[in-house]
Design a protein around this motif. Structure first.
Motif, PDB file in Angstrom:
ATOM      1  N   SER A 161       0.697  -1.254  -0.146  1.00 33.93           N
ATOM      2  CA  SER A 161      -0.024  -0.078  -0.003  1.00 33.93           C
ATOM      3  C   SER A 161       0.958   1.271  -0.062  1.00 33.93           C
ATOM      4  O   SER A 161       0.340   2.361  -0.333  1.00 33.93           O
ATOM      5  CB  SER A 161      -0.995   0.077   1.281  1.00 33.93           C
ATOM      6  OG  SER A 161      -0.207  -0.006   2.513  1.00 33.93           O
ATOM      7  N   SER A 162       2.097   1.236   0.384  1.00 26.42           N
ATOM      8  CA  SER A 162       2.907   2.334   0.538  1.00 26.42           C
ATOM      9  C   SER A 162       4.389   2.049   0.337  1.00 26.42           C
ATOM     10  O   SER A 162       4.651   0.813   0.235  1.00 26.42           O
ATOM     11  CB  SER A 162       2.598   3.050   1.930  1.00 26.42           C
ATOM     12  OG  SER A 162       3.033   2.092   2.878  1.00 26.42           O
ATOM     13  N   HIS A 198       7.121   8.956   3.135  1.00 28.13           N
ATOM     14  CA  HIS A 198       6.124   7.968   3.284  1.00 28.13           C
ATOM     15  C   HIS A 198       5.440   8.374   1.824  1.00 28.13           C
ATOM     16  O   HIS A 198       4.860   9.546   1.762  1.00 28.13           O
ATOM     17  CB  HIS A 198       5.357   7.766   4.299  1.00 28.13           C
ATOM     18  CG  HIS A 198       4.411   6.867   4.445  1.00 28.13           C
ATOM     19  ND1 HIS A 198       2.937   7.177   4.097  1.00 28.13           N
ATOM     20  CD2 HIS A 198       4.104   5.547   4.582  1.00 28.13           C
ATOM     21  CE1 HIS A 198       2.500   5.945   4.095  1.00 28.13           C
ATOM     22  NE2 HIS A 198       3.115   5.085   4.420  1.00 28.13           N
ATOM     23  N   ASP A 200       1.969   7.104  -0.271  1.00 28.20           N
ATOM     24  CA  ASP A 200       0.753   6.257  -0.497  1.00 28.20           C
ATOM     25  C   ASP A 200       0.572   5.595  -1.857  1.00 28.20           C
ATOM     26  O   ASP A 200       0.558   6.469  -2.908  1.00 28.20           O
ATOM     27  CB  ASP A 200      -0.442   7.121  -0.156  1.00 28.20           C
ATOM     28  CG  ASP A 200      -1.543   6.110  -0.157  1.00 28.20           C
ATOM     29  OD1 ASP A 200      -2.060   5.700  -1.129  1.00 28.20           O
ATOM     30  OD2 ASP A 200      -2.351   5.909   1.231  1.00 28.20           O
ATOM     31  N   CYS A 201       0.747   4.518  -2.128  1.00 28.55           N
ATOM     32  CA  CYS A 201       0.751   3.834  -3.594  1.00 28.55           C
ATOM     33  C   CYS A 201      -0.720   4.233  -4.415  1.00 28.55           C
ATOM     34  O   CYS A 201      -0.740   4.204  -5.660  1.00 28.55           O
ATOM     35  CB  CYS A 201       1.114   2.473  -3.678  1.00 28.55           C
ATOM     36  SG  CYS A 201       2.653   2.189  -3.097  1.00 28.55           S
TER      37      CYS A 201
END
Length: 409
Positions: A161-162, A198, A200-201
């Protein structure tokens, strides 16, 4: 490394140039001594290929595919601008059939292009260079592009997810052999504002976790602000709730300094583990415990199991294994694998460890040619498959850098 070698090695701390010169002369003179490889016949060798670091897993979640880099450049020189590397997968019986996926412009012999699986399917993420900057590309195993991000990847979350990122130009400057030939900001610079990011995909949203300045304030020791500081060695915990990363610094007159930082995503804060300034390599055991080779606050070096909640470092002694290596713990298991650097005779070893019994077993010992050293060395960087039956590692024992596997009995 025997006791005398360890004493001499540690006595030369703060004098890296002298230590490396003496080490080179010592190993060169003894590398001609005849030796015997152990368990070489059980190694599956894939020449002109390698994977990279020990903190990632080249095996897909279903163990069907084995990620790899494939090269056609000299394997004892650092990559230069314009030298691309191929990325592909091995599959089929013993993972010996090969399929090319793509190529990339940015890579090195230690960590490749940070090639890794993104989540539980067959999508992968890797770094590249585009329009004067480092970026991350997402593809499936057929080579079809799925996405692209304006920041390079260091480590992807277990669920895909990230991912986290930092400045790879700073890594190039701080850790010789770990950066890329293409750099957006060449040369040393003031970098206390370097950020750990970080991403977020799903949305592409970028958040700053910490800066170098933040970590300096967190440190229990006073660190030299005038030194060159940078981030490296990011690794999500098994659940993805925590992130382990290294904050490192160096000056012209001293060895590399390191402290391990744990970031808690739910709490939104970070803390520094209670260790000395020497930390080499680490792996998560569980979400709570980290397994690493380091120096504790009393100056004792070895393997430690660190409780990241209570900040307690417990020494782990393994008979016959008293030197630095690249550990990786098998998920949901007390088993770990680690390697050694070449000894005086250029013999490089692979061990399987039992963390519950503090025991280890020699699995492999191979002689590595003398030309594979320093920034172009070929560490084993061992990595478990998903079942715990095979180990992937890189080796140059045949005279050619190769992506190898061995079955664990």
């Amino acid at each position: 490394m025997n006791k005398l070698e360890r004493i001499i090695h540690q006595s030369l701390e703060g004098k890296p140039a002298l230590r490396n010169t003496l080490k080179k002369i010592y190993q060169a003179s003894l590398s001609i001594v005849p030796t015997t490889n152990i368990n070489e016949e059980n190694v599956v060798v894939r020449p002109n290929c390698f994977y990279g670091f020990h903190n990632l897993c080249p095996w897909s979640k279903d163990n069907k595919y084995l990620l790899t880099h494939r090269f056609q450049t000299p394997d004892d020189r650092l990559p230069e601008k314009g030298q691309k590397i191929e990325v592909g997968v091995f599959f089929g019986e013993n993972h010996q059939s090969y399929r090319k996926i793509t190529e990339t412009n940015v890579w090195n012999w230690q960590q490749g292009a940070m090639l890794q699986w993104l989540g539980g399917g067959h999508r992968l993420i890797l770094n590249d260079w585009k329009e004067g900057r480092h970026c991350a590309r997402v593809l499936d195993v057929s080579g079809e592009g799925v996405g692209e991000f304006a920041t390079p990847v260091s480590a992807a979350a277990p669920d895909g997810s990230s991912f986290v990122s930092f400045c790879f130009d700073s890594l190039s400057e701080g850790l010789h052999g770990y950066g890329y030939a293409y750099r957006a900001t060449p040369g040393r610079r003031k970098n206390l504002g370097d950020r750990l990011l970080h991403i977020d995909c799903a949305t592409g949203e970028i958040d700053t976790l910490v800066t170098i300045g933040d970590v300096l304030k967190l440190s229990p020791r006073k660190l030299p602000a005038e030194a060159f500081h940078f981030f490296s060695h990011c690794l999500y915990s098994p659940s993805g709730k925590f992130l382990m990363f290294f904050h490192r610094w160096k000056s012209n007159t001293s060895d590399l300094g390191t402290q391990v930082v744990i970031y808690d995503f739910e709490a939104g804060r970070a803390h520094v583990l209670p260790l000395g300034e020497f930390v080499s390599h680490a792996s998560w055991h569980t979400d709570r415990y980290a397994f690493l080779y380091a120096e504790n606050t009393e100056g004792v070096r070895g393997y430690f199991l660190v409780d990241c909640l209570l900040d307690n470092a417990r020494p782990m002694a393994f008979e016959g294994l008293g030197c630095d290596g690249h550990p990786q713990v098998l998920a949901q298991s007390p088993r770990a694998v680690t390697d050694t650097y070449p000894d005086r005779f250029r013999m490089q070893k692979l061990y399987v460890m039992d963390l519950e019994r503090s025991a280890c077993e020699l699995l492999l010992s191979l002689k590595i040619p003398f030309r594979f050293r320093d920034a172009v060395r070929c560490d084993f960087h061992p990595r478990w498959d998903r079942s715990g039956q095979y180990i992937s590692f890189d080796s140059a024992h045949t005279g050619v850098r190769s992506h190898c596997t061995i079955r664990v009995q």
